[in-house]
Design a protein around this motif. Structure first.
Motif, PDB file in Angstrom:
ATOM      1  N   ASP A 138       0.923  -1.200   0.047  1.00  0.00           N
ATOM      2  CA  ASP A 138      -0.084   0.043  -0.057  1.00  0.00           C
ATOM      3  C   ASP A 138       0.928   1.176   0.157  1.00  0.00           C
ATOM      4  O   ASP A 138       0.484   2.242  -0.584  1.00  0.00           O
ATOM      5  CB  ASP A 138      -1.183   0.104   1.226  1.00  0.00           C
ATOM      6  N   ILE A 139       1.967   1.262   0.714  1.00  0.00           N
ATOM      7  CA  ILE A 139       2.860   2.548   0.634  1.00  0.00           C
ATOM      8  C   ILE A 139       3.556   2.628  -0.695  1.00  0.00           C
ATOM      9  O   ILE A 139       3.675   3.560  -1.321  1.00  0.00           O
ATOM     10  CB  ILE A 139       3.881   2.284   1.738  1.00  0.00           C
ATOM     11  N   ARG A 140       3.865   1.466  -1.163  1.00  0.00           N
ATOM     12  CA  ARG A 140       4.576   1.547  -2.566  1.00  0.00           C
ATOM     13  C   ARG A 140       3.588   1.992  -3.560  1.00  0.00           C
ATOM     14  O   ARG A 140       4.011   2.888  -4.706  1.00  0.00           O
ATOM     15  CB  ARG A 140       4.979   0.082  -2.913  1.00  0.00           C
ATOM     16  N   LEU A 141       2.362   1.375  -3.664  1.00  0.00           N
ATOM     17  CA  LEU A 141       1.212   1.802  -4.782  1.00  0.00           C
ATOM     18  C   LEU A 141       1.218   3.353  -4.440  1.00  0.00           C
ATOM     19  O   LEU A 141       0.702   3.935  -5.470  1.00  0.00           O
ATOM     20  CB  LEU A 141      -0.020   1.159  -4.619  1.00  0.00           C
ATOM     21  N   HIS A 142       0.866   3.706  -3.186  1.00  0.00           N
ATOM     22  CA  HIS A 142       0.534   5.249  -3.090  1.00  0.00           C
ATOM     23  C   HIS A 142       1.601   6.114  -3.320  1.00  0.00           C
ATOM     24  O   HIS A 142       1.520   7.240  -4.151  1.00  0.00           O
ATOM     25  CB  HIS A 142      -0.014   5.371  -1.636  1.00  0.00           C
ATOM     26  N   ALA A 143       2.776   5.547  -3.241  1.00  0.00           N
ATOM     27  CA  ALA A 143       3.975   6.393  -3.665  1.00  0.00           C
ATOM     28  C   ALA A 143       3.981   6.673  -5.124  1.00  0.00           C
ATOM     29  O   ALA A 143       4.311   7.898  -5.560  1.00  0.00           O
ATOM     30  CB  ALA A 143       5.344   6.119  -2.882  1.00  0.00           C
ATOM     31  N   LEU A 144       3.719   5.491  -5.698  1.00  0.00           N
ATOM     32  CA  LEU A 144       3.893   5.547  -7.207  1.00  0.00           C
ATOM     33  C   LEU A 144       2.812   6.695  -7.718  1.00  0.00           C
ATOM     34  O   LEU A 144       3.000   7.364  -8.893  1.00  0.00           O
ATOM     35  CB  LEU A 144       3.701   4.326  -7.670  1.00  0.00           C
ATOM     36  N   TYR A 145       1.570   6.486  -7.075  1.00  0.00           N
ATOM     37  CA  TYR A 145       0.483   7.292  -7.456  1.00  0.00           C
ATOM     38  C   TYR A 145       0.810   8.637  -7.308  1.00  0.00           C
ATOM     39  O   TYR A 145       0.442   9.573  -8.105  1.00  0.00           O
ATOM     40  CB  TYR A 145      -0.879   6.717  -6.593  1.00  0.00           C
ATOM     41  N   LEU A 146       1.238   9.093  -6.096  1.00  0.00           N
ATOM     42  CA  LEU A 146       1.645  10.521  -6.157  1.00  0.00           C
ATOM     43  C   LEU A 146       2.666  11.007  -6.683  1.00  0.00           C
ATOM     44  O   LEU A 146       2.720  12.047  -7.205  1.00  0.00           O
ATOM     45  CB  LEU A 146       1.927  10.862  -4.656  1.00  0.00           C
ATOM     46  N   ALA A 147       3.769   9.982  -7.194  1.00  0.00           N
ATOM     47  CA  ALA A 147       4.763  10.696  -7.754  1.00  0.00           C
ATOM     48  C   ALA A 147       4.555  10.600  -9.320  1.00  0.00           C
ATOM     49  O   ALA A 147       5.466  11.279 -10.040  1.00  0.00           O
ATOM     50  CB  ALA A 147       6.146   9.778  -7.472  1.00  0.00           C
TER      51      ALA A 147
END
Length: 191
Positions: free
Chosen positions: A174-183
């Motif tokens: 979930d952290i990885r996917l959200h970081a990718l989404y924001l970036a």
């Protein structure tokens, strides 16, 4: 990001919700009320537009939580409330104040005009800059202690999507996917 900011809530490393404020508050309050005992993991809600954590008061019923955090109605009085004018302090040298005050409508109008012109000059660059800052703030809070956090930050600012993805690979999903989404907008990627 979208016109109305979205919010994302994390309980520990698990993302509970992402969406408009009322939807995120509803999902979080429902999840908190369903916990069998006291909360043992940190709860952090982020404004996705800025990447900054936002504080909320979870006491009471869902209706009370939503009412407490509903957008404030427009106030009346001095200033320009419909424009969302917020008073803050700006420190400038006397020559800067002299220059600003020599423009029509005063210093505040001149500053707003300069900022708007700068934002319009390179909208894609501005979008990437804002996305980089939001992603970096999220990374600092949620992933600052994870392996590869420094590599991820360097890749973010170097605009190296492959290295960014590689640095995030071992992180909780979930952290990885959200970081990718924001970036994604920082790299010119679609969200």
């Amino acid at each position: 990001m979208s016109e109305a900011p979205t919010y994302s809530a994390f309980l520990g490393t698990r993302r509970l919700a992402t969406g408009p404020l009322s939807d995120t508050l509803t999902a979080v309050k429902t999840a908190l009320d369903a916990l069998p005992g006291p909360r043992t993991q940190p709860l952090i809600v982020f404004n996705d537009e800025t990447g900054r954590p936002a504080d909320f008061d979870w006491r009471g019923t869902l209706e009370e939580v939503l009412a407490r955090h509903a957008p404030a109605p427009s106030r009346t009085g001095p200033g320009r409330p419909k424009l969302g004018v917020v008073s803050r302090e700006v420190s400038l040298l006397p020559r800067h104040w002299d220059w600003l005050e020599s423009h029509p409508n005063g210093a505040s109008a001149a500053l707003r005009r300069l900022i708007d012109e700068a934002r319009k000059a390179d909208p894609e660059g501005e979008r990437r800059r804002v996305a980089s800052l939001a992603a970096d703030r999220f990374l600092t809070v949620m992933a600052g202690d994870l392996p590869g956090a420094e590599d991820a930050s360097r890749a973010l600012y170097a605009a190296d999507w492959g290295a960014f993805e590689a640095a995030l690979a071992p992180w909780p999903e979930d952290i990885r996917l959200h970081a990718l989404y924001l970036a994604a907008p920082a790299f010119g990627q679609a969200q």
